[in-house]
Design an enzyme around this catalytic site. Structure first.
Site, PDB file in Angstrom:
ATOM      1  N   HIS A 127     -97.801  54.613 -60.806  1.00  9.23           N
ATOM      2  CA  HIS A 127     -99.015  54.351 -61.591  1.00  9.23           C
ATOM      3  C   HIS A 127     -99.368  55.482 -62.552  1.00  9.23           C
ATOM      4  O   HIS A 127    -100.398  55.420 -63.212  1.00  9.23           O
ATOM      5  CB  HIS A 127    -100.202  54.082 -60.649  1.00  9.23           C
ATOM      6  CG  HIS A 127    -100.043  52.842 -59.828  1.00  9.23           C
ATOM      7  ND1 HIS A 127    -100.649  52.661 -58.603  1.00  9.23           N
ATOM      8  CD2 HIS A 127     -99.324  51.718 -60.051  1.00  9.23           C
ATOM      9  CE1 HIS A 127    -100.302  51.470 -58.116  1.00  9.23           C
ATOM     10  NE2 HIS A 127     -99.504  50.896 -58.970  1.00  9.23           N
ATOM     11  N   ALA A 244    -101.576  60.316 -41.908  1.00  9.58           N
ATOM     12  CA  ALA A 244    -100.291  60.782 -42.433  1.00  9.58           C
ATOM     13  C   ALA A 244    -100.142  62.291 -42.249  1.00  9.58           C
ATOM     14  O   ALA A 244     -99.047  62.791 -41.993  1.00  9.58           O
ATOM     15  CB  ALA A 244    -100.177  60.409 -43.917  1.00  9.58           C
TER      16      ALA A 244
END
Ligand code: ZN
Length: 258
Positions: A127, A244
């Site tokens: 992106h 994460a």
């Protein structure tokens, strides 16, 4: 962030020690651990639905055409947040994986440039990066300086030709850049890595979900790392519940020592 070690399943531990190539897909959850708000979900930029809709509208191709200053106010805000953030434990763990393995490819949906800052090299920022700009009049490409970003409330001019710059990101309603799509197809479809790991994303975009589903259908090992269950959870071989920043360092530690 807690430093408590994450207990990986025994079968995963044994498998990880054999892996030579990995593809990693990251999303907003990884950025959130560095203090960058996620767009969706609890505490996200779009948590307030009205605010979310206004942000999405500002970050859309039609708004950029009609009222570029409005798009720029939101982009400049995101860019200032990115500038103030530092890579977290998840970013650093991925750099370690890249150094330890024969082959590593990272596909990120995040636009904050933190994977680049951390040092991940074979990377597809699908992106774009909120600090990057391009000029559609003369083809200039560059990065906004921190001093330009401070207080930026309107379209910045192109240093080469004076036309209005645009952010070099994929806005809602825009297609993905061809070169990045080609790289994504080559790395994830034509010659897929042994293991696919997706972290910190609820994976709403089809081009993010598809490589994982495809690997799962082909019987290749897949791992999901996310604090909550997602639509992908039933499809992956190992669905690990945790941030994460805790789980990726545990995985990297095993893979880095073989
Ligand atoms: Zn220009």
């Amino acid at each position: 962030m807690s430093a408590a070690p994450f207990a990986l399943p025994a079968d995963l531990l044994a498998y990880l020690r054999t892996v030579k190539s990995i593809g990693v897909i990251t999303g907003a959850g990884v950025s959130a651990e560095s203090g960058i708000q996620t767009y969706r979900g609890r505490g996200g930029l779009y948590d307030d639905e009205g605010e979310g809709e206004r942000t999405v509208e500002a970050l859309s191709a039609p708004t950029l055409r009609r009222d570029p200053d409005r798009t720029w106010r939101v982009v400049a805000d995101l860019a200032r947040r990115a500038l103030a953030a530092q890579p977290g434990a998840a970013h650093t763990a991925l750099v370690g994986l890249e150094q330890a393995l024969d082959r590593f490819i990272l596909l990120s949906q995040n636009m904050d440039g933190l994977h680049r800052l951390a040092g991940s090299r074979n990377r597809i920022d699908i992106h774009g990066d909120v600090r990057d700009v391009r000029c559609e009049s003369c083809g200039y490409r560059g990065e906004l300086a921190p001093e330009t970003l401070q207080g930026l409330q309107a379209t910045p001019p192109c240093p080469a030709c004076g036309a209005g710059l645009r952010p070099d990101v994929v806005l809602f309603g825009e297609i993905l850049p061809t070169a990045k799509v080609e790289q994504m197809l080559a790395e994830f479809y034509e010659d897929p890595p042994e293991l696919l790991l997706i972290a910190g994303t609820s994976a709403a975009f089809p081009y993010i979900v598809e490589p994982v589903l495809r690997a799962a259908r082909a019987g290749r090992p897949t791992i999901e790392v996310n604090p909550e269950e997602t639509d992908l959870s039933p499809h992956v071989r190992w669905s690990l519940r945790g941030p994460a920043g805790v789980v990726l360092p545990a995985i990297a530690a095993v893979m880095s020592t073989g």
